[in-house]
Structures are given as C-alpha cells and as structure tokens.
Write an enzyme that holds these catalytic residues in place. Structure first.
Site, PDB file in Angstrom:
ATOM      1  N   HIS A 121       9.776  39.035  23.661  1.00 25.34           N
ATOM      2  CA  HIS A 121       9.282  37.893  24.458  1.00 25.34           C
ATOM      3  C   HIS A 121       8.428  38.201  25.537  1.00 25.34           C
ATOM      4  O   HIS A 121       7.306  37.728  25.731  1.00 25.34           O
ATOM      5  CB  HIS A 121      10.519  37.153  25.041  1.00 25.34           C
ATOM      6  CG  HIS A 121      10.374  36.276  26.191  1.00 25.34           C
ATOM      7  ND1 HIS A 121      10.031  34.744  25.902  1.00 25.34           N
ATOM      8  CD2 HIS A 121      10.542  36.399  27.529  1.00 25.34           C
ATOM      9  CE1 HIS A 121       9.742  34.276  27.106  1.00 25.34           C
ATOM     10  NE2 HIS A 121       9.858  35.057  27.824  1.00 25.34           N
TER      11      HIS A 121
ATOM     12  N   ARG B 267       6.203  34.970  16.982  1.00 27.66           N
ATOM     13  CA  ARG B 267       5.790  36.165  18.043  1.00 27.66           C
ATOM     14  C   ARG B 267       6.347  37.518  17.170  1.00 27.66           C
ATOM     15  O   ARG B 267       7.325  37.495  17.183  1.00 27.66           O
ATOM     16  CB  ARG B 267       5.910  36.021  19.609  1.00 27.66           C
ATOM     17  CG  ARG B 267       7.599  36.024  19.433  1.00 27.66           C
ATOM     18  CD  ARG B 267       7.872  36.343  21.213  1.00 27.66           C
ATOM     19  NE  ARG B 267       9.201  35.706  21.444  1.00 27.66           N
ATOM     20  CZ  ARG B 267      10.150  36.295  21.300  1.00 27.66           C
ATOM     21  NH1 ARG B 267      10.347  37.527  20.843  1.00 27.66           N
ATOM     22  NH2 ARG B 267      11.363  35.856  21.729  1.00 27.66           N
TER      23      ARG B 267
ATOM     24  N   TYR C 260      18.601  40.232  18.877  1.00 30.71           N
ATOM     25  CA  TYR C 260      18.738  38.794  18.278  1.00 30.71           C
ATOM     26  C   TYR C 260      18.084  38.390  17.256  1.00 30.71           C
ATOM     27  O   TYR C 260      18.225  37.405  16.732  1.00 30.71           O
ATOM     28  CB  TYR C 260      18.687  37.851  19.546  1.00 30.71           C
ATOM     29  CG  TYR C 260      17.151  37.926  20.121  1.00 30.71           C
ATOM     30  CD1 TYR C 260      16.252  37.221  19.444  1.00 30.71           C
ATOM     31  CD2 TYR C 260      16.851  38.907  21.367  1.00 30.71           C
ATOM     32  CE1 TYR C 260      14.913  37.230  20.068  1.00 30.71           C
ATOM     33  CE2 TYR C 260      15.516  38.737  21.796  1.00 30.71           C
ATOM     34  CZ  TYR C 260      14.618  37.975  21.286  1.00 30.71           C
ATOM     35  OH  TYR C 260      13.449  38.059  21.697  1.00 30.71           O
TER      36      TYR C 260
HETATM   37  C1  LIG Z   1      11.630  26.508  35.091  1.00 30.12           C
HETATM   38  C2  LIG Z   1      11.877  27.893  34.456  1.00 30.12           C
HETATM   39  N1  LIG Z   1      13.475  28.104  34.045  1.00 30.12           N
HETATM   40  C3  LIG Z   1      13.712  29.201  33.408  1.00 30.12           C
HETATM   41  C4  LIG Z   1      12.590  30.314  33.400  1.00 30.12           C
HETATM   42  C5  LIG Z   1      12.911  31.707  32.767  1.00 30.12           C
HETATM   43  N2  LIG Z   1      12.066  31.740  31.270  1.00 30.12           N
HETATM   44  C6  LIG Z   1      11.144  32.408  30.972  1.00 30.12           C
HETATM   45  S1  LIG Z   1      10.448  32.380  29.516  1.00 30.12           S
HETATM   46  C7  LIG Z   1      11.818  31.380  29.062  1.00 30.12           C
HETATM   47  C8  LIG Z   1      11.701  30.938  27.429  1.00 30.12           C
HETATM   48  C9  LIG Z   1      10.811  30.248  27.272  1.00 30.12           C
HETATM   49  O1  LIG Z   1      10.633  29.995  25.851  1.00 30.12           O
HETATM   50  P1  LIG Z   1       9.696  28.905  25.137  1.00 30.12           P
HETATM   51  O2  LIG Z   1       9.308  27.661  26.003  1.00 30.12           O
HETATM   52  O3  LIG Z   1      10.055  28.865  23.527  1.00 30.12           O
HETATM   53  O4  LIG Z   1       8.233  29.971  25.033  1.00 30.12           O
HETATM   54  P2  LIG Z   1       7.914  31.169  24.259  1.00 30.12           P
HETATM   55  O5  LIG Z   1       8.277  32.142  25.430  1.00 30.12           O
HETATM   56  O6  LIG Z   1       8.671  31.546  23.183  1.00 30.12           O
HETATM   57  O7  LIG Z   1       6.560  31.030  24.036  1.00 30.12           O
HETATM   58  C10 LIG Z   1      12.465  31.119  30.013  1.00 30.12           C
HETATM   59  C11 LIG Z   1      13.771  30.295  30.075  1.00 30.12           C
HETATM   60  C12 LIG Z   1      11.252  30.022  33.778  1.00 30.12           C
HETATM   61  N3  LIG Z   1      10.230  30.779  33.846  1.00 30.12           N
HETATM   62  N4  LIG Z   1      11.014  28.658  34.448  1.00 30.12           N
END
Ligand SMILES: Cc1ncc(C[n+]2csc(CCOP(=O)(O)OP(=O)(O)O)c2C)c(N)n1
Length: 363
Positions: free
Chosen positions: A261, A257, A270
């Site tokens: 985020h 991306r 980062y």
């Molecule tokens: C169960 C849960 N734990 C923590 C979060 C907080 N959170 C939101 S996005 C994220 C990271 C997700 O990363 P990834 O799965 O790699 O997806 P990307 O956003 O990079 O597409 C986190 C930890 C959440 N939304 N739900």
C-alpha cells in the site's frame, strides 16, 4: 469481437475490455486512438513503471521518507489523463502521482514531495490539485471545480481519483450526490485495486462499486483497469458527456497494485503471492507491448532505446530532487493564512534545532 464500450445512464457491471491479456483486440479501437497514440500510451506506461521502481528503491535506501507505489495501475494512471485537455482538472490521491506526471508535473516534483519538500506541491501551470492524503476529500474538491467550471462556462472537466476504500467515506457520497443533482462535468475515477491497505474489498462494500452511481443519478461504467484501451475509451466518453452537459460519470476500473500500500506496509500479511502472480499475467504494459509488436509498431530496438531514455530521465529527476535543500520551516509556512500558536511554536523549535545542527558538534 465485441462492440466499443459506451457510457450509459445505467450501471454496466461486466467490465469492458478492448485489449485481452494476450494483446488481442476484443473490440474495435475507439475513435481517436491511432497508432501514434497507442505508442505514446506505451511509452508513458514504461516511463511510469521505471519511475515507480526507482522510487521504491530510493525509499529503501532512506532517500525518500515514504512512498505509495502504483505499479500494475499504469493503464489507469496514463489513460485517465491522455484523453483529457490540458486545462481539465485532476484531483489525485497519494497513488496518482503517475497521472500527475502525465498531466505535466515534472518527475522531480513528485520526488521532492515524497522527500518531504513542500515545493514538490508547487504546481504552477498544471491543472492538478496537490496530492490528497485524506481519503475522498478530493472528490468534493473535484465537484467544486466542476461547479466553478459550469458557472464560468469554461468547458473544463474535473476528474476525482480514489480507491475502493474511499467509497466508504461520506465525502465520496456527498460529492456523487451533488454532481448528480447539478449534472456536473466531473468524472469519478475509482481504481479498485481490491484492498484499502489490508482491508479487502468484501469488507469495504456489499455491492459492486459501479452500482453506487445509480443511487445518485450518475452514469456508470466498469472497465478492465489493466486494459489501456478500455480505460482510454471510458474516460474519453465520460469527458465528452461531461462537456456536452450530460453530467457526471462514475468509472470503476478493476486493477491491482503489485507492491505494498505504501512502503510502511507489508502486503505478505494479507494476500498471497499467487494472487499477485495472477494479476501480473494481466499486466497493462505487457498487454500493450504484445499488441504493438504484433502490429509492427514496436520492436526490440525501440524498446532498448526507450529503456535507456527512461533510465536517464529518472536519474536526472533524482539528481535534481536531491540537489535541492528546502528550508526546514517550509512545512509550516504554506498551510495557514495565519498559523495557530502551536504551529508557530513547532516552527520555532524546528528552526532552533536546525540552527544547532548548523553550528556543528551538537547533531
Ligand atoms: C480520512 C482518512 N481516513 C483514514 C486514512 C488512512 N488511510 C490511508 S490510505 C487508506 C486506505 C485507502 O484505500 P483506497 O481508497 O482503496 O486507496 P488505495 O490506497 O488502495 O489506492 C486509509 C484508510 C486517511 N488517509 N484519511
């Protein structure tokens, strides 16, 4: 020139690439992907990029609450959907609204969602679950949909979207296990964009994501996620396997991306600009553009016409979303069959505040 990618029962670790960043074919075109389809893919990717950059600007202007951009991941968003059938289920995260639009969700709905309007999640006639904010829960939902499809004999396939970070969650592993045991018609589509917010991949997993499939008896394939043809080939094969009763597939699409985020994040803390630039050189839109132009399937005039059309389309969606004013209490009304007392309390407070606002002079 290599051979066409194949989904196998083994883990394939070298990412499959059909179209190089220079726009040259590295493998034969997969069956079903003709000139018309390639142009359709290109048009969709351009449309999604335009939507994404407009949505980011809207958020900066205070016209969206927050927003999760997907620019850079268009090949994944478009080519994970186009090979599916209209009645196949998709189970998206907050970054897969591009895929939702390709499956049939109107642009205005996506904007409504990010404006905090519950009706943005009203998706009649489109086989998509609403956006999932909790990480990896939708993997279980996809497995449930696939299980239901099996029991009912509908022939539907379910696709679970998730990122690299989601593979740290128990729900992902439970879903993979269930899908493996029951050979369910489900595709686990991981967009590995190297970060889970600011957590880099190396802190997320000690083994490549694609290798996790083996432990669950699930087929696997790793693809260049910025290569629309490779993603298309992988997903169409995984869907064919699923429909033939051969079970689930984990696809790890390596992508990136470009933006934050979400709009609440500052990626400069980062990762380096140099890293972003390197990924931009592998851009999925530029790549397919080069190929189409080289094949005589696209030119400057078609590009100009498309840009104009897309601009108008996005502007109309923005105007539509902003013209709608949902009731402030909507956010309380569609989650619970019977709302608990504290939700009813909050609803009353919001309603009271809204009434004060309407009266004027207090707001
Ligand atoms: C169960 C849960 N734990 C923590 C979060 C907080 N959170 C939101 S996005 C994220 C990271 C997700 O990363 P990834 O799965 O790699 O997806 P990307 O956003 O990079 O597409 C986190 C930890 C959440 N939304 N739900």
């Amino acid at each position: 020139m290599g051979s066409a990618p194949t989904v196998t029962g083994e883990c394939v670790q070298a990412p499959l690439q059909c179209l190089t960043p220079a726009g040259e074919l590295a493998a034969p075109l997969p069956p079903g992907l003709d000139a018309n389809r390639l142009v359709e893919i290109y048009r969709w990717m351009v449309r999604l990029r335009a939507f994404d950059s407009r949505a980011l600007r809207l958020q900066r202007q205070g016209r969206l609450g927050t927003y999760a951009p997907y620019s850079g991941q268009e090949a994944c968003q478009v080519c994970s959907v186009l090979p599916l059938q209209r009645t196949d289920w998709i189970c998206p995260t907050y970054r897969d609204h591009g895929a939702m639009m390709v499956h049939g969700v109107p642009m205005a709905n996506i904007l409504r969602y990010w404006r905090g309007d519950e009706w943005g999640s009203h998706l009649p006639g489109v086989y998509t679950l609403p956006i999932s904010i909790p990480i990896a829960t939708q993997c279980l939902h996809a497995v449930g949909l696939a299980w239901a499809a099996r029991l009912r004999g509908t022939g539907q396939v379910a696709v679970a979207y998730f990122g690299d970070g989601a593979t740290s969650q128990g729900d992902f592993h439970e879903a993979m296990n269930f899908a493996g045991v029951f050979r369910l018609p489900v595709i686990f589509f991981c967009q590995n964009n190297l970060y889970a917010i600011s957590v880099p991949l190396a802190r997320q997993t000690a083994a490549p994501i694609v290798t996790k499939a083996a432990g669950y008896g699930v087929a696997a394939l790793r693809v260049d996620g910025n290569d629309p043809i490779a993603v298309w080939a992988a997903v169409s094969q995984a869907a064919a396997r699923a429909r033939a009763g051969e079970g689930a597939t984990l696809i790890e699409a390596l992508t990136y991306r470009y933006g934050p985020h979400t709009t609440a994040d500052d990626p400069t803390r980062y990762r380096s600009e140099d890293e972003v630039r390197q990924w931009q050189e592998r851009d999925p839109i530029t790549r397919l553009h080069r190929y189409l132009v080289h094949q005589g399937l696209w030119d400057a005039a078609s590009e100009e016409a498309l840009q104009e059309q897309v601009k108008a389309e996005v502007a109309a969606a923005v105007a539509e979303a902003e013209s709608l004013h949902p009731a402030p209490t909507d956010i309380f009304d569609y989650v619970y069959g019977e709302a608990p007392w504290y939700i009813r309390e909050q609803r009353r407070e919001v309603l009271a505040e809204a009434r004060v606002g309407e009266g004027g002079g207090h707001g």
